[in-house]
Design a protein around this motif. Structure first.
Motif, mmCIF file in Angstrom:
data_model
loop_
_atom_site.group_PDB
_atom_site.id
_atom_site.type_symbol
_atom_site.label_atom_id
_atom_site.label_comp_id
_atom_site.label_asym_id
_atom_site.label_seq_id
_atom_site.Cartn_x
_atom_site.Cartn_y
_atom_site.Cartn_z
ATOM 1 N N GLY A 135 105.715 62.639 124.810
ATOM 2 C CA GLY A 135 104.914 61.881 123.845
ATOM 3 C C GLY A 135 105.606 61.840 122.499
ATOM 4 N N ARG A 136 104.852 62.011 121.430
ATOM 5 C CA ARG A 136 105.423 61.921 120.072
ATOM 6 C C ARG A 136 104.713 62.893 119.150
ATOM 7 N NH1 ARG A 136 101.420 59.590 117.317
ATOM 8 N NH2 ARG A 136 100.040 58.155 118.417
ATOM 9 N N MET A 137 105.260 62.981 117.897
ATOM 10 C CA MET A 137 104.635 63.838 116.892
ATOM 11 C C MET A 137 103.360 63.133 116.383
ATOM 12 S SD MET A 137 104.638 66.663 115.306
ATOM 13 C CE MET A 137 104.212 67.512 113.802
ATOM 14 N N LEU A 138 102.409 63.952 115.978
ATOM 15 C CA LEU A 138 101.140 63.388 115.484
ATOM 16 C C LEU A 138 101.366 62.627 114.174
ATOM 17 C CD1 LEU A 138 99.780 65.245 112.877
ATOM 18 C CD2 LEU A 138 99.995 66.932 114.714
ATOM 19 N N ARG A 139 100.502 61.632 113.930
ATOM 20 C CA ARG A 139 100.537 60.903 112.651
ATOM 21 C C ARG A 139 99.429 61.458 111.772
ATOM 22 N NH1 ARG A 139 100.296 55.122 115.403
ATOM 23 N NH2 ARG A 139 98.364 56.174 115.925
ATOM 24 N N PRO A 140 99.679 61.497 110.450
ATOM 25 C CA PRO A 140 98.627 62.024 109.576
ATOM 26 C C PRO A 140 97.377 61.142 109.589
ATOM 27 C CG PRO A 140 100.551 61.276 108.292
ATOM 28 C CD PRO A 140 100.897 61.105 109.712
ATOM 29 N N SER A 141 96.253 61.775 109.405
ATOM 30 C CA SER A 141 94.946 61.107 109.266
ATOM 31 C C SER A 141 94.626 60.171 110.428
ATOM 32 C CB SER A 141 94.883 60.314 107.948
ATOM 33 O OG SER A 141 95.153 61.162 106.862
ATOM 34 N N ALA A 142 95.130 60.494 111.624
ATOM 35 C CA ALA A 142 94.872 59.627 112.774
ATOM 36 C C ALA A 142 94.081 60.342 113.857
ATOM 37 C CB ALA A 142 96.192 59.119 113.345
ATOM 38 N N GLY A 143 93.632 61.562 113.562
ATOM 39 C CA GLY A 143 92.848 62.314 114.558
ATOM 40 C C GLY A 143 93.680 62.674 115.775
ATOM 41 N N GLU A 144 94.969 62.981 115.528
ATOM 42 C CA GLU A 144 95.867 63.251 116.660
ATOM 43 C C GLU A 144 96.284 64.726 116.706
ATOM 44 O OE1 GLU A 144 97.870 58.797 116.934
ATOM 45 O OE2 GLU A 144 99.024 60.446 116.057
ATOM 46 N N ALA A 145 96.712 65.112 117.872
ATOM 47 C CA ALA A 145 97.142 66.508 118.058
ATOM 48 C C ALA A 145 98.352 66.545 118.985
ATOM 49 C CB ALA A 145 96.013 67.339 118.680
ATOM 50 N N VAL A 146 99.191 67.573 118.775
ATOM 51 C CA VAL A 146 100.219 67.883 119.772
ATOM 52 C C VAL A 146 99.937 69.302 120.274
ATOM 53 C CG1 VAL A 146 102.024 66.326 118.925
ATOM 54 C CG2 VAL A 146 101.882 68.649 118.022
ATOM 55 N N VAL A 190 97.588 69.904 114.440
ATOM 56 C CA VAL A 190 96.900 68.671 114.001
ATOM 57 C C VAL A 190 97.256 68.447 112.534
ATOM 58 C CG1 VAL A 190 94.991 68.938 115.624
ATOM 59 C CG2 VAL A 190 94.819 69.951 113.354
ATOM 60 N N ASP A 191 96.747 67.375 111.961
ATOM 61 C CA ASP A 191 97.001 67.088 110.547
ATOM 62 C C ASP A 191 96.254 68.109 109.683
ATOM 63 O OD1 ASP A 191 97.855 65.323 108.309
ATOM 64 O OD2 ASP A 191 95.682 65.104 108.086
ATOM 65 N N GLU A 194 93.085 66.761 107.752
ATOM 66 C CA GLU A 194 91.964 66.497 108.681
ATOM 67 C C GLU A 194 91.341 67.802 109.146
ATOM 68 O OE1 GLU A 194 92.561 62.427 111.122
ATOM 69 O OE2 GLU A 194 93.950 64.027 111.639
ATOM 70 N N LEU A 195 92.203 68.780 109.388
ATOM 71 C CA LEU A 195 91.689 70.069 109.863
ATOM 72 C C LEU A 195 90.853 70.760 108.786
ATOM 73 C CD1 LEU A 195 91.698 72.073 112.248
ATOM 74 C CD2 LEU A 195 93.708 73.158 111.227
ATOM 75 N N ALA A 196 91.346 70.654 107.512
ATOM 76 C CA ALA A 196 90.602 71.280 106.410
ATOM 77 C C ALA A 196 89.216 70.635 106.279
ATOM 78 C CB ALA A 196 91.389 71.130 105.103
ATOM 79 N N ASN A 197 89.194 69.314 106.427
ATOM 80 C CA ASN A 197 87.897 68.631 106.353
ATOM 81 C C ASN A 197 86.998 69.046 107.495
ATOM 82 O OD1 ASN A 197 88.547 67.222 104.047
ATOM 83 N ND2 ASN A 197 89.394 65.464 105.174
ATOM 84 N N ASP A 198 87.586 69.099 108.673
ATOM 85 C CA ASP A 198 86.793 69.430 109.850
ATOM 86 C C ASP A 198 86.241 70.848 109.753
ATOM 87 O OD1 ASP A 198 86.246 68.592 112.845
ATOM 88 O OD2 ASP A 198 86.900 70.691 112.867
#
Lengths: 391, 277
Positions: A135-146, A190-191, A194-198
């Motif tokens: 796959g690929r590296m996560l993009r910021p603020s996209a709700g993605e994870a590796v 993850v980003d 996003e994680l801090a917000n979550d």
């Protein structure tokens, strides 16, 4: 001296008894090899995590990411220090990171704390042993994870294209990372924002990882950060940080050594029993050899060689069995989960090293030599006339 | 024990046919075995057993002699003393000029390896070794190489007529064949003395005769000195001299003659020829 073939043929001539003794030794070798392999794999996982030019910056008094907090101001003050390495675009290699430990559902229905690391773009530059292998590296603020290779397949939905559910949100898995067996492979990234917000964390970061330009710069940065009166933070070289984490394995190591010694003693008694029986059943033979002129030393050596041959046979069986078991454990169970000192789970891939096998070989030899010594001594002490008469 | 440095055992046996050529002559007047006022006592529980009492005798080289007597007469004890397997409580045993009392356990073992060939009633072959390796076993204590050890073992087996059984393990050989392997093992080092403990005790009549004949030929052809402990009256036809023992004493004069006569009578025709002069 009696030829080696004499001792070896005696082992072969009594196949059932020899095999039973060898199996006892083999079981000890299996237990010893797997336990040593587990420890060395765990140590490898923890100790190999960490670059010699990386610093971990945490709140003073914290002994791991999970219990640390860093303010934005502190991060900014660190980021522009002299002596920090830079990437090709001249950006400092400083990775602010947030660590949380949510529960993940395992595939077999259990629950485990998993280390989720919130990262920014600089993370792969600082942790340059981490590679995206699928796959690929996560993009910021996209709700993605590796997800790390160790976490892949262990937890429900931890596969590329699936959605992981933890905290308050859902995270789409877009890649799989590897890091040469280090503990990053047990993590989910993850980003950071996003994680801090979550996680509704008041401070944006748990800690900062940075890459020094050189070893001298590393020392200077460490001193400077530790001495900064504005922030209660400290810097620790990354290898040292993980070495401390690995110290949890030391107790396990002592326990394993204890178990190995106890098992070895048991096997030693087994070998001794076999050899005593051999001495008993071959009294006439010993008497004959002594009568023919073979010295006590020659008899002692012949019986010791026989005991060692038995233990080497046991070692060969045990080593082969251990290898098969280690492959099976890694393939079918996806590795072995260990609770880290941060209460998260480290997934360790069991790898048997030559050192592990060497340790088991030493134990097997000790079993053979120790177990064979008493019977061999008894055989050597027999006076020929007594041995011939008793027979 | 380390190999006996510098020691060679010149096997004077011929490489091909058994027993061709003249036997090496031994000086008649020389004494190979000199037993001087030997006693052997040992404890059995609280009792002290007098196995031998003040026995003295001499045996010249090249003689085939038998120790005979009833069970408990002391003949095996005497054989053990002669072969250096046991030590006397009193007296002295001198074999080939060596006082055995001067040697410690390992020296005695080395002395046995060099000077004594042993033959046992139950053959005492090593079960995991084939005939050739069994015979070559005493040669491991020399510095001979493997090829030479095997060559000599094969020669010794040829002497006893078993060169077609080189690779056979003891459990594939008959009793008579096993005893011949044991005899080959006893002669392979070309020892001064061959000691046989009831060599016919576990053999049928035919094999017993053959074994006694073979021992006789070892004396005749190679001048070997053989001391044999036996109950077998057939032995009288093969040996040069018989020493009779009873209750730990060596019988002499009319007592010895009476013992010989009793054996002849008990054996019927077997021993009618009596011991050879």
């Amino acid at each position: 001296m009696l030829p080696l073939s004499y001792s070896v043929r005696n082992v072969v001539a009594r196949p059932t008894r020899s095999l039973m003794t060898a199996l006892v030794v083999a079981l000890v070798v299996v237990a010893c090899t797997l336990l040593l392999g587990l420890i060395s794999s765990l140590k490898h996982t923890l100790v190999s995590t960490g670059h010699p030019l990386n610093l971990v910056v945490m709140r003073k008094g914290s002994d791991n990411d999970g219990s640390s907090q860093i303010t934005l101001e502190a991060f900014q003050s660190i980021r522009f220090q002299d002596g920090i390495a830079r990437d090709a675009e001249e950006r400092p290699l400083v990775s602010p990171e947030l660590v949380v430990q949510p529960f993940f559902r395992t595939r077999d229905g259990g629950r485990e704390n998993v280390l989720v690391r919130g990262v920014e773009a600089a993370a792969l530059g600082v942790h340059d042993d981490v590679r995206i292998v699928e796959g690929r590296m996560l993009r910021p603020s996209a709700g993605e994870a590796v997800v790390g290779r160790g976490a892949l397949g262990r937890y429900a939905d931890a596969t590329v294209g699936s959605e992981l559910e933890f905290g308050r949100g859902r995270w789409k898995v877009v890649g799989v990372m590897e890091s040469g067996g280090s503990s990053f492979e047990s993590e989910v990234w993850v980003d950071a924002r996003e994680l801090a917000n979550d996680a509704r964390r008041p401070f944006p970061y748990s800690g900062v990882r940075l890459r020094a330009a050189s070893a001298a710069d590393l020392e200077r940065l460490e001193r400077r950060i530790d001495a900064d009166p504005r922030f209660a933070i400290e810097a620790v070289p990354e290898p040292e940080y993980y070495r401390k984490q690995a110290s949890s394995a030391n107790t396990l190591y002592v326990i394993v050594i204890g178990i190995a010694v106890l098992a070895g003693l048991g096997a030693g008694f087994g070998a001794a029993n076999t050899m005593y029986a051999a001495v008993q059943s071959r009294t006439a033979e010993i008497g004959t050899l002594r009568a023919l002129g073979f010295s006590r030393g020659a008899i002692l050596a012949a019986f010791e060689v026989e005991a060692v041959a038995l233990s080497l046979l046991g070692f060969a069986l045990g080593a082969a069995l251990s290898w098969l078991l280690s492959v099976a454990l890694s393939r079918w169970l996806g590795g072995i989960a260990f609770g880290a000192s941060t209460f998260t789970t480290n997934v360790v891939t069991l790898r048997l090293s030559l050192a592990d096998l060497g340790g088991a070989l030493l134990l097997a030899l000790a079993v053979g030599l120790g177990g064979g010594l008493g019977p061999a001594w008894r055989a050597a002490r027999l006076r020929p006339i007594e041995a011939l008469r008793r027979a | 024990m380390a190999p006996l440095r510098g020691v060679r055992y010149p096997l004077r046996m011929p490489p091909a046919d058994p027993f061709p050529g003249p036997p090496p002559s031994a000086p008649e007047e020389a004494t190979l075995i000199d037993i001087r006022h030997v006693s052997r006592r040992y404890r059995r529980g609280v009792d002290e057993v007098h196995a031998l009492e003040d026995v003295s005798l001499r045996i010249s080289p090249g003689r085939f002699v038998a120790f005979m007597g009833p069970s408990g007469s002391g003949k095996s004890t005497l054989m053990n003393l002669v072969s250096g397997l046991d030590r006397p409580s009193e007296g002295e045993v001198v074999v080939a000029g060596q006082s055995l009392g001067d040697l410690d356990e390992d020296e005695l073992a080395a002395w046995r390896a060099r000077h004594v060939g042993l033959i046992f009633q139950f053959f005492n072959l090593i079960p995991v070794l084939d005939a050739r390796d069994n015979v070559a076993l005493p040669l491991l204590l020399t510095e001979l190489g493997k090829a030479e050890r095997h060559r000599r073992a094969e020669t010794a087996l040829r002497v006893v007529g078993l060169d077609h059984r080189l690779d056979h393990r003891p459990n594939t050989l008959s009793g008579g064949e096993q005893q011949r392997v044991a005899i080959a093992r006893a002669i392979v080092t070309d020892p001064d003395l061959i000691v046989a403990d009831e060599p016919t005790g576990d053999l049928d009549a035919k094999n017993a005769e053959a074994t006694l004949g073979l021992l006789r030929e070892l004396t005749d052809a190679f001048g070997k000195t053989i001391v044999m402990v036996t109950h077998d009256p057939r032995a009288l036809r093969f040996v040069d001299e018989v020493f009779h023992l009873d209750k730990g004493l060596l019988l002499e004069g009319s007592d010895a003659e009476r013992a010989s006569e009793a054996i002849r009578l008990a054996a019927g025709g077997h021993a009618s020829a009596g011991a050879r002069p």
